[in-house]
Design a protein around this motif. Structure first.
Motif, mmCIF file in Angstrom:
data_model
loop_
_atom_site.group_PDB
_atom_site.id
_atom_site.type_symbol
_atom_site.label_atom_id
_atom_site.label_comp_id
_atom_site.label_asym_id
_atom_site.label_seq_id
_atom_site.Cartn_x
_atom_site.Cartn_y
_atom_site.Cartn_z
ATOM 1 N N GLU A 5 2.376 -6.995 7.988
ATOM 2 C CA GLU A 5 1.517 -6.138 7.530
ATOM 3 C C GLU A 5 0.193 -5.864 7.909
ATOM 4 O OE1 GLU A 5 1.211 -5.301 3.172
ATOM 5 O OE2 GLU A 5 3.849 -4.619 4.004
ATOM 6 N N ASP A 8 -0.028 -5.788 12.062
ATOM 7 C CA ASP A 8 0.219 -4.142 12.107
ATOM 8 C C ASP A 8 -0.687 -3.309 12.255
ATOM 9 O OD1 ASP A 8 2.992 -4.926 13.183
ATOM 10 O OD2 ASP A 8 3.436 -4.174 10.685
ATOM 11 N N ALA A 9 -1.645 -3.197 11.829
ATOM 12 C CA ALA A 9 -2.706 -2.743 10.912
ATOM 13 C C ALA A 9 -4.050 -2.869 12.531
ATOM 14 C CB ALA A 9 -3.599 -2.972 9.598
ATOM 15 N N LEU A 59 -1.285 8.975 11.065
ATOM 16 C CA LEU A 59 -0.350 7.745 11.099
ATOM 17 C C LEU A 59 -1.142 5.823 10.175
ATOM 18 C CD1 LEU A 59 2.342 5.719 11.652
ATOM 19 C CD2 LEU A 59 1.298 5.141 13.720
ATOM 20 N N ALA A 60 -2.593 6.426 11.160
ATOM 21 C CA ALA A 60 -3.212 5.274 10.175
ATOM 22 C C ALA A 60 -3.629 6.109 8.809
ATOM 23 C CB ALA A 60 -4.033 5.288 10.803
ATOM 24 N N LYS A 62 -1.876 7.889 6.679
ATOM 25 C CA LYS A 62 -0.523 7.618 6.348
ATOM 26 C C LYS A 62 -0.213 6.099 6.025
ATOM 27 C CE LYS A 62 4.713 8.135 6.775
ATOM 28 N NZ LYS A 62 5.537 8.486 7.594
ATOM 29 N N GLU A 63 -0.776 4.825 6.474
ATOM 30 C CA GLU A 63 -0.343 3.434 6.474
ATOM 31 C C GLU A 63 -1.710 3.524 5.183
ATOM 32 O OE1 GLU A 63 2.112 1.637 6.336
ATOM 33 O OE2 GLU A 63 3.199 3.654 8.064
#
Length: 69
Positions: A5, A8-9, A59-60, A62-63
């Protein structure tokens, strides 16, 4: 899982930075062209760069990587 994760970030944040640079380049390109055909191209390029940047920011958010405004 956290390591994946985190990776991914990091990838997403790097993509946002690249998209921001591309958006700035597209804006500079738009400001520098005078030929009508190139102006049309510059407009489409600028809009595409903005859309990509907006998508990555969404997207960022949302994450949970950046605060939603």
């Amino acid at each position: 899982m956290e390591d994946s994760e985190s990776r991914d970030a990091t990838v997403l944040i790097a993509a946002i930075e690249r998209a921001k640079e591309e958006m700035q380049y597209a804006e500079n390109y738009f400001e520098s062209v005078y030929d009508p055909d190139l102006v049309d191209h510059a407009i489409y390029y600028r809009e595409a760069a903005r859309k990509k940047y907006d998508y990555l920011l969404k997207l960022a958010k949302k994450e949970g990587l950046i605060k939603a405004e």
